[in-house]
Design a protein around this motif. Structure first.
Motif, PDB file in Angstrom:
ATOM      1  N   LEU A 143      43.787  30.178  39.063  1.00  0.00           N
ATOM      2  CA  LEU A 143      43.131  31.143  38.522  1.00  0.00           C
ATOM      3  C   LEU A 143      44.211  31.510  37.352  1.00  0.00           C
ATOM      4  N   PRO A 144      44.427  31.281  36.124  1.00  0.00           N
ATOM      5  CA  PRO A 144      45.055  31.652  35.167  1.00  0.00           C
ATOM      6  C   PRO A 144      45.077  33.234  34.625  1.00  0.00           C
ATOM      7  N   HIS A 145      46.102  33.841  34.079  1.00  0.00           N
ATOM      8  CA  HIS A 145      45.926  34.983  33.566  1.00  0.00           C
ATOM      9  C   HIS A 145      45.552  36.063  34.721  1.00  0.00           C
ATOM     10  N   GLY A 146      46.158  36.022  35.789  1.00  0.00           N
ATOM     11  CA  GLY A 146      45.798  37.321  36.713  1.00  0.00           C
ATOM     12  C   GLY A 146      44.461  36.973  37.157  1.00  0.00           C
ATOM     13  N   GLY A 147      43.852  35.834  37.153  1.00  0.00           N
ATOM     14  CA  GLY A 147      42.772  35.714  37.751  1.00  0.00           C
ATOM     15  C   GLY A 147      42.654  35.704  39.232  1.00  0.00           C
ATOM     16  N   PHE A 148      43.581  35.568  39.912  1.00  0.00           N
ATOM     17  CA  PHE A 148      43.527  35.561  41.362  1.00  0.00           C
ATOM     18  C   PHE A 148      43.378  37.158  41.760  1.00  0.00           C
ATOM     19  N   THR A 165      42.417  39.450  39.899  1.00  0.00           N
ATOM     20  CA  THR A 165      41.004  39.828  39.384  1.00  0.00           C
ATOM     21  C   THR A 165      39.805  39.414  40.337  1.00  0.00           C
ATOM     22  N   LEU A 166      39.922  38.416  41.113  1.00  0.00           N
ATOM     23  CA  LEU A 166      38.882  37.607  42.018  1.00  0.00           C
ATOM     24  C   LEU A 166      38.857  38.897  43.019  1.00  0.00           C
ATOM     25  N   ILE A 167      40.335  38.989  43.472  1.00  0.00           N
ATOM     26  CA  ILE A 167      40.208  39.814  44.754  1.00  0.00           C
ATOM     27  C   ILE A 167      39.500  41.299  44.379  1.00  0.00           C
ATOM     28  N   VAL A 168      39.961  41.928  43.200  1.00  0.00           N
ATOM     29  CA  VAL A 168      39.545  43.151  42.805  1.00  0.00           C
ATOM     30  C   VAL A 168      37.915  43.175  42.636  1.00  0.00           C
ATOM     31  N   ASP A 169      37.520  42.036  42.274  1.00  0.00           N
ATOM     32  CA  ASP A 169      35.794  41.734  42.182  1.00  0.00           C
ATOM     33  C   ASP A 169      35.240  41.750  43.140  1.00  0.00           C
ATOM     34  N   LEU A 170      35.826  41.066  44.190  1.00  0.00           N
ATOM     35  CA  LEU A 170      35.204  40.925  45.402  1.00  0.00           C
ATOM     36  C   LEU A 170      35.427  42.197  46.418  1.00  0.00           C
ATOM     37  N   CYS A 171      36.399  42.930  46.145  1.00  0.00           N
ATOM     38  CA  CYS A 171      36.391  44.509  46.650  1.00  0.00           C
ATOM     39  C   CYS A 171      35.386  45.439  46.337  1.00  0.00           C
ATOM     40  N   ARG A 172      35.149  45.072  44.872  1.00  0.00           N
ATOM     41  CA  ARG A 172      33.778  45.829  44.364  1.00  0.00           C
ATOM     42  C   ARG A 172      32.622  45.499  44.986  1.00  0.00           C
ATOM     43  N   GLU A 173      32.446  44.037  45.063  1.00  0.00           N
ATOM     44  CA  GLU A 173      30.985  43.568  45.379  1.00  0.00           C
ATOM     45  C   GLU A 173      30.752  43.855  46.802  1.00  0.00           C
ATOM     46  N   TYR A 174      31.660  43.859  47.883  1.00  0.00           N
ATOM     47  CA  TYR A 174      31.591  44.112  49.183  1.00  0.00           C
ATOM     48  C   TYR A 174      32.018  45.193  49.737  1.00  0.00           C
ATOM     49  N   GLN A 175      32.548  46.342  48.918  1.00  0.00           N
ATOM     50  CA  GLN A 175      32.934  47.415  49.264  1.00  0.00           C
ATOM     51  C   GLN A 175      33.887  47.378  50.238  1.00  0.00           C
ATOM     52  N   LEU A 176      34.828  46.769  50.107  1.00  0.00           N
ATOM     53  CA  LEU A 176      35.861  46.712  51.056  1.00  0.00           C
ATOM     54  C   LEU A 176      37.390  46.935  50.504  1.00  0.00           C
ATOM     55  N   PRO A 177      38.267  47.339  51.244  1.00  0.00           N
ATOM     56  CA  PRO A 177      39.515  47.667  50.567  1.00  0.00           C
ATOM     57  C   PRO A 177      40.490  46.397  50.067  1.00  0.00           C
ATOM     58  N   PHE A 178      41.381  46.532  49.256  1.00  0.00           N
ATOM     59  CA  PHE A 178      41.915  45.406  48.368  1.00  0.00           C
ATOM     60  C   PHE A 178      42.926  44.575  49.535  1.00  0.00           C
ATOM     61  N   PRO A 179      43.705  44.985  50.513  1.00  0.00           N
ATOM     62  CA  PRO A 179      44.437  44.562  51.347  1.00  0.00           C
ATOM     63  C   PRO A 179      43.634  43.528  52.305  1.00  0.00           C
TER      64      PRO A 179
END
Length: 198
Positions: A21-26, A28-42
């Protein structure tokens, strides 16, 4: 890697290419999933990495007929989502979390007492402090954990009263947390509007 056959080597290469996932996409994917599932980043990052390792292991064990499906980005993302959904199954909204705490109930009782018997400066101050503690435990800390490593985490204020309407607009992607913050601020306003009688 010499024990791998040509098909497996090519499949591993294809998989790594598919999930690049270019340009920080990896991130961004984690941050988006954190928001969607309301779970902490780590926690989300751990699931993302573990899912990648699991897919790589499946490639080594899979029948050749399955490899084409396993190496896709969609298969990897579906595996991540399945695991995150299990982790998030017992999630409560921030407002639910707040209203179930003993400290919150004590704040409501203090406000009722001030309305009936009159407010004291000491009771007002201690209730504001308690509302700040509720905010820190149920809004600030979990939201900060979701925003870990993002620029936005530095704009999140530890003090409830610092989360003004303007400040809250920065977190429009986290409406449940801002709703809970607004609720606590409204309680602060209600309490401080009471006349101190002694």
């Amino acid at each position: 890697m010499s024990h791998l056959n040509d098909e497996q080597v090519q499949s591993l290469a294809n998989f790594k290419s598919n999930i690049h996932l270019p340009h920080g996409g990896f991130h961004t994917l984690i941050v988006d999933l954190c928001r969607e599932y309301q779970l902490p980043f780590p926690k989300v990052r751990t699931v993302v990495k573990a899912s990648q390792i699991d897919v790589e292991n499946k490639i080594l064990d899979a029948d050749i007929a399955d490899l084409e499906r396993i190496v896709t980005k969609q298969y990897w993302v579906d595996l991540i989502r399945e695991r995150l959904a299990l982790l998030a199954v017992d999630n409560k909204t921030p407002l639910q979390d707040i209203t179930e705490t003993e400290l919150y109930r004590q704040c409501l009782e203090s406000i009722r007492e001030m309305k009936c018997s009159g407010a004291t400066q000491q009771l007002q101050a201690s209730t504001i402090e308690s509302l700040n503690s509720v905010y820190e435990m149920s809004v600030y800390k979990p939201l900060k954990a979701m925003l870990h490593t993002t620029q936005l985490q530095w704009k999140l204020k530890r003090e409830l009263q610092s989360m003004t309407e303007e400040q809250r607009t920065l977190f429009c992607d986290y409406p449940a947390y801002m709703q809970a913050t607004k609720h606590l601020l409204d309680l602060c306003d209600e309490m401080t509007s009471l006349t101190v009688t002694r």
